[in-house]
Design an enzyme around this catalytic site. Structure first.
Site, PDB file in Angstrom:
ATOM      1  CB  CYS A   2      -3.063  -4.663  13.558  1.00  0.00           C
ATOM      2  SG  CYS A   2      -1.959  -5.996  13.231  1.00  0.00           S
ATOM      3  CG  ASN A  98      -1.732  -2.212  16.129  1.00  0.00           C
ATOM      4  OD1 ASN A  98      -2.193  -3.482  16.276  1.00  0.00           O
ATOM      5  ND2 ASN A  98      -2.635  -1.099  15.356  1.00  0.00           N
ATOM      6  N   GLY A  99       2.267  -4.181  16.168  1.00  0.00           N
ATOM      7  CA  GLY A  99       4.081  -4.025  16.312  1.00  0.00           C
ATOM      8  C   GLY A  99       4.595  -5.589  16.311  1.00  0.00           C
ATOM      9  CD  GLU A 478       1.311   1.753  -8.895  1.00  0.00           C
ATOM     10  OE1 GLU A 478       2.139   1.249  -7.810  1.00  0.00           O
ATOM     11  OE2 GLU A 478      -0.009   2.555  -8.699  1.00  0.00           O
ATOM     12  CE  LYS A 482      -2.961   0.673  -7.225  1.00  0.00           C
ATOM     13  NZ  LYS A 482      -0.892   0.205  -6.430  1.00  0.00           N
ATOM     14  CE  LYS A 601      -3.833   3.633   2.200  1.00  0.00           C
ATOM     15  NZ  LYS A 601      -4.290   3.338   0.085  1.00  0.00           N
TER      16      LYS A 601
HETATM   17  C1  AGP Z   1       0.288   0.110  -3.379  1.00  0.00           C
HETATM   18  O1  AGP Z   1      -1.306  -0.027  -3.749  1.00  0.00           O
HETATM   19  C2  AGP Z   1       0.215  -0.916  -1.912  1.00  0.00           C
HETATM   20  N1  AGP Z   1      -0.965  -0.701  -1.176  1.00  0.00           N
HETATM   21  C3  AGP Z   1       1.397  -0.661  -1.253  1.00  0.00           C
HETATM   22  O2  AGP Z   1       2.912  -1.103  -2.085  1.00  0.00           O
HETATM   23  C4  AGP Z   1       1.970   1.086  -0.901  1.00  0.00           C
HETATM   24  O3  AGP Z   1       2.127   1.715  -1.891  1.00  0.00           O
HETATM   25  C5  AGP Z   1       3.302   0.424  -0.009  1.00  0.00           C
HETATM   26  O4  AGP Z   1       3.298   0.087   1.427  1.00  0.00           O
HETATM   27  C6  AGP Z   1       3.383   1.957   0.532  1.00  0.00           C
HETATM   28  O5  AGP Z   1       3.104   2.866   1.537  1.00  0.00           O
HETATM   29  P1  AGP Z   1       2.764   4.354   1.606  1.00  0.00           P
HETATM   30  O6  AGP Z   1       2.926   4.032   0.514  1.00  0.00           O
HETATM   31  O7  AGP Z   1       1.796   4.430   3.030  1.00  0.00           O
HETATM   32  O8  AGP Z   1       4.908   4.199   2.642  1.00  0.00           O
END
Ligand code: AGP
Length: 606
Positions: A2, A98-99, A478, A482, A601
């Protein structure tokens, strides 16, 4: 994750809050809302879905006030509806959060018994109602907030607004980031300094357990025992230019294309003499390290898997990778001479942070590899190394992933040198290979149109397999991640050798396999996997180098010829076309590639 924003100043808050929430869209969300105070009254506007829905609502029903808070919500408790959107409010208190409040059920039960009424399905709603209760009992704003947070268990970043007080925003931080931005007669609040880019560069980072009272007279910060405390200001140089798409249609495409430049910075770091000096790893006894544990989540975990091969090959160190969310629940043994390496773009991922805290509690050597050195993991790790990827705004981790790989490769090379497993000649060979990577990546970026054509075919298939051997196995994982996170096509990555042990039953004309096969010592084995697939009518998309394509390129449905690089550096090269494959697939399907559904993210909840 969030997003939180707060504003106290001389201008109308509503447009400023909305613009700042736009800066936080990249974090992923499914509803949004703001509260302002005008003539002492709280005005709350919320909307499910994209931020544009809230913007439309504010055009139809504008709200006034020179103080306000805003939020983009990524649903954890309760569906993504308007009623569950933040801000959540009681009669006189409005909060954004958040949280996760882990003990919200017992608090909610108690408040209902005391006659307080709940409207939403959220855990958050207990916060304003609990604060309301203490205000109703005559406590001051400060004491009401302190009594409230003392009862909360879990992770939170909270902003409080109070009816009849248009000169107070109260903050509370525990486990989820919260920053204060200062600019002459204006004070901002945000869950991420990025939201304040272009508004101010003077930032105060709250620490876990801190609360703060912001008013036009100034800001008072309290520590976890509610005593006044000073937190120093830092200057953050995020400029508005970095936030633009630079002529690209999406941040994801921009960040894929930024990789030559971003990697060049990371490569320059790891190829400079004594880059792991006192400043970066202090007195970490690198020469005494007997094993390496690598931990991360999602894409970061795949970087860990790739790096484990490097630590074994280059430094002759046992390298074990762990999914961070599984790690501490198996009561792992932390050996005194093991080095635990935590990989995270955001430095806020709760699962990875939780694993770090386990290792620290067990007095293990720990080192984090991060893109944000102001993050919680940076603050709590004994040592942390930057990946130099700069801002990564798209939810998909692209340039951060390849920069993580460069830093990890550099670390493995350095340990190889320290442990005398690498001759000078071998070291120079790898160093040369790293220095050539940006040029090779530019060659691959020129294949974008060819990759788009393959994506056209892929988007007609409901599923896909990604297979590879050795370093190409985690690279396949990976690639599958993606594709599925960006295009919503179900994709599975696996070790090529595993195909015949079950998954081959999936193969049919509409179930393509992306095969990652540089012409190295494993190529012939992967070739036989391809024959197994072809004999069952499965389409093949082959990524290899000229020699591999010459050998079998004519027998496959699609092929991409990639530069021939040192075998240990193939993951960095082979991941670029997989990023473009996912990107083009998402665009062809008309999806929001920068903000895929349900994704954040950085996932700051376990
Ligand atoms: C990757 O494309 C994803 N968005 C997700 O797997 C991400 O790598 C994972 O949540 C870890 O995030 P971080 O690198 O910020 O710890």
């Amino acid at each position: 994750m969030c997003g939180i924003i707060g504003y106290l100043g001389k201008n109308e808050a509503s447009p400023i809050l909305l613009e700042s929430l736009r800066r936080l869209e990249y974090r992923g969300y499914d509803s949004a809302g703001i509260t302002t105070i005008h003539n002492g009254k709280l005005f709350v506007k919320k909307a499910a879905g994209r931020l544009v829905n809230l913007a439309d609502l504010l055009v139809k029903e504008p709200i006034r006030g020179k103080i306000g808070i805003g939020h983009t919500r990524w649903a954890t408790h309760g569906k993504a509806t308007t009623i569950n959107a933040h801000p959540q409010s009681s009669n006189n208190v409005s909060v954004v959060h958040n949280g996760i409040i882990e003990n919200y059920k017992e608090i909610k039960k108690q408040l209902i018994e005391e006659g307080y009424f709940f409207r939403s399905e959220t855990d958050t709603e207990v916060i304003p109602l609990l604060c309301q209760k203490f205000l109703d009992q005559g406590y001051s704003y400060t004491d009401s907030v302190h009594q409230t947070v003392d009862l909360l268990k879990g992770q939170y970043a909270i902003c409080f607004l109070f009816e009849n007080n248009d000169d107070l925003i109260f903050l509370a931080r525990s486990g989820s980031p919260l920053v204060i931005g200062h600019s002459r007669s204006t004070t901002y609040v945000a869950s991420d300094a990025l939201a304040l880019a272009g508004l101010t560069k003077e930032i105060t980072y709250l620490e876990d357990g801190d609360t703060a009272a912001i008013s036009r007279e100034g800001t008072t910060i309290f520590d976890s025992s509610h005593k006044n405390v000073h937190r120093s200001k830092t200057f953050v140089s995020i400029n508005a230019i970095d936030l633009q798409k630079g002529g690209f249609k999406h941040y994801m495409l921009k960040e894929i294309h930024e990789q030559p430049k971003a990697l060049a910075k990371a490569i320059q770091t790891v190829t400079s003499e004594n880059w792991l000096d006192e400043a970066s790893v202090g007195n970490l006894p690198l020469d005494e390290i007997e094993g390496v544990n690598l931990l991360g989540c999602g894409t970061a975990e795949y970087a860990c898997m790739i790096a484990s091969y490097w630590f074994e090959n280059l430094a002759k160190l046992p390298g074990r990778t762990e999914i961070a969310s599984e790690f501490k629940y198996r009561d792992p043994i932390i050996k005194p001479n093991d080095l635990s390496i935590f990989v995270s773009q955001s430095g806020e991922t709760a699962d990875t942070l939780s694993a770090l805290r386990y290792v620290i509690k067990n007095k293990g050597h720990n080192l984090s590899i991060l893109n944000n050195l102001a993050s919680t993991m940076a603050k709590e790790s004994t040592y942390s190394l930057p990946i130099h990827a700069d801002l990564e705004l798209s939810v998909a981790s692209t340039k951060a992933f390849t920069c993580q790989l460069v830093i990890l490769a550099g670390l493995a090379l350095e340990l190889g040198k320290i442990r005398k497993n690498l001759s000078r000649k071998e070291y120079e060979q790898y160093r040369e290979g790293l220095l050539n990577l940006p040029g090779y990546i530019n060659i691959i970026l020129d294949l974008s149109e060819e990759i788009r054509k393959i994506a056209q075919f892929l988007t007609e298939c409901p599923n896909a397999l990604f297979i590879g051997r050795g370093l190409m196995f985690p690279t396949a994982l990976e690639g599958a991640l993606k594709l599925k996170e960006i295009s919503y096509i179900h994709a599975e990555g696996m070790a090529a050798g595993e195909l015949k042990h079950g998954p081959i039953s999936l193969i049919e004309r509409t179930f393509p396999t992306v095969v990652l096969a540089p012409s190295d010592y494993l190529f012939d084995k992967t070739k036989s996997n391809m024959e197994e697939i072809q004999s069952r009518n499965g389409p093949i998309i082959l990524l290899s180098d000229a020699r591999g394509i010459d050998d079998v390129g004519k027998d496959v449905d699609f092929s991409l010829t990639l530069p021939k690089v040192h075998p240990l550096l193939t993951p960095i090269i082979y991941t670029i076309p997989l990023q473009l494959l996912a990107y083009h697939s998402g665009v062809i399907k008309g999806l929001d590639v920068d903000n895929p559904r349900h994704l954040a993210k950085s996932v700051t909840v376990e």
